[in-house]
Design a protein around this motif. Structure first.
Motif, short mmCIF file in Angstrom:
data_model
loop_
_atom_site.label_atom_id
_atom_site.label_comp_id
_atom_site.label_asym_id
_atom_site.label_seq_id
_atom_site.Cartn_x
_atom_site.Cartn_y
_atom_site.Cartn_z
N ALA A 141 46.18 -18.79 51.47
CA ALA A 141 46.11 -17.44 52.05
C ALA A 141 47.35 -17.13 52.87
N THR B 60 45.18 -14.57 56.21
CA THR B 60 44.30 -15.37 57.07
C THR B 60 45.10 -16.31 57.96
N CYS C 163 41.43 -13.46 44.59
CA CYS C 163 40.62 -12.83 45.63
C CYS C 163 39.19 -12.62 45.12
N ASN D 205 39.04 -17.06 46.64
CA ASN D 205 38.79 -17.13 48.07
C ASN D 205 38.12 -18.44 48.45
N CYS E 67 42.07 -15.71 50.17
CA CYS E 67 41.66 -15.52 51.56
C CYS E 67 40.92 -16.74 52.11
#
Length: 338
Positions: free
Chosen positions: A20, A23, A212, A240, A279
């Motif tokens: 990420a 983040t 994602c 993610n 993420c």
């Protein structure tokens, strides 16, 4: 065009992309509402540290800090006149880290959606989209990016515009969709159709896939559809880190290093050639993913039931399930009309 992805795949078989950006930058001091791209000039050491963390964790591909680097996104921060410079700086920082890695690390220029809708749903013409993406990709290329990494896309027309821009600028390109709406992108694209979006363009992509979305199980379900549709393709999956959860005003992700390691093994078994995290994926997660990739021997292709049993339940309906229900609905209506 020079294609560094195929060259490194020939050497290593499967590649690990990074984790990420947003983040980790929030954890490093980025404030809500602040444009990450501005940090390329105001805090270049922070961005270099981000890339270094992923290289140290074993990434073969690092993405530049340029996801929102089009004029359309930068105008929200009164920086639309600095597109070339901010993107060039993003690529230069990543290039400086990659060049001292002691091994081949590919610098991929991150190109995210403009945030605008194409005609007729919105005001942006296809030609305007191509021009905006080309402006961004020119900067990325000038800074040393080797590939245009078009990501988190929903609209096929916007993917095609970004791809055409990459071709115009002279960079090989990849693209990934975000299949977060009942197994489709928000604009209705199915995973199995991701390969066909740029049919007819002068150059084909060097990789396509998904990033994602919702959670690891959902993106692996999309991966099964993509690799079934075209088993020979270089398919990217960058999922993610588990499921986003709110704790007060903060978003955290439920995925552990162990879960992300199993996600890697299932991605390999499902036919992915480039695997990374989106993420919530930290340096520690990516290091665990590197170890899993290096120690795993490809096994039989998993079923959706196997994925759910090992990673957890789907948060959305799988695309094929959704399509089957839609088809049954159409058949029912035809029977009623008859």
């Amino acid at each position: 065009m020079n294609n560094p992805i195929d060259a490194l795949l020939a050497e290593k078989g499967i590649l690990l992309a990074d984790g990420a950006t947003g983040t980790n930058l929030f954890a490093m001091g980025l404030q809500a509402g602040e444009a990450p791209e501005l940090l390329n000039e105001s805090a270049p050491d922070t961005i270099a540290s981000l890339h270094q963390g992923f290289v140290d964790a074993g990434a073969d591909i690092i993405l530049t800090n340029s996801f929102g680097g089009t004029r359309h996104r930068l105008k929200l921060h009164k920086a639309e006149g600095r597109v070339f410079d901010l993107n060039k700086r993003a690529a230069e920082i990543a290039r400086s880290v990659a060049d001292k890695a002691g091994r081949k690390v590919i610098v991929a220029g991150s190109v995210g959606p403009t945030g605008e809708l194409l005609v007729p749903l919105g005001a942006m013409t296809y030609e305007d989209a191509v021009d905006a993406f080309a402006e961004q990709i020119e900067g990325l290329k000038a800074g040393g990016a080797e590939v245009a990494w078009i990501e988190t896309m929903s609209a096929p027309g916007e993917i095609r515009a970004a791809a055409e821009a990459a071709i115009r600028v002279g960079l090989p390109y990849t693209y990934t969709g975000s299949f977060d709406t009942a197994g489709r992108t928000m604009m209705g694209l199915l995973p199995k159709d991701i390969h066909d979006v740029v049919d007819g363009l002068e150059q084909r992509p060097v990789g396509v896939g998904a990033n994602c979305g919702v959670g690891a199980s959902d993106i692996l379900a999309s991966l099964l559809d993509m690799t079934e549709a075209r088993p020979e393709a270089t398919v990217i999956v960058k999922g993610n880190c588990g499921i986003p959860e709110f704790h007060g005003s903060e978003i955290t992700y439920s995925g552990t290093p162990e879960l992300m390691s199993d996600y890697v093994r299932l991605a390999v078994d499902s036919g992915a050639k480039i695997i990374g995290g989106c993420c919530g994926t930290s340096f520690a997660h990516l290091a665990a993913m590197r170890k899993a990739l290096d120690t795993h021997t490809k096994e039989s292709r998993p079923t959706l039931e196997t994925i759910v049993g090992r990673i957890g339940p789907l948060r959305n309906k799988a695309a094929q399930e959704n399509s089957a229900e839609a088809g049954e609905g159409r058949r029912s209506r035809r029977r009623e009309r008859a």
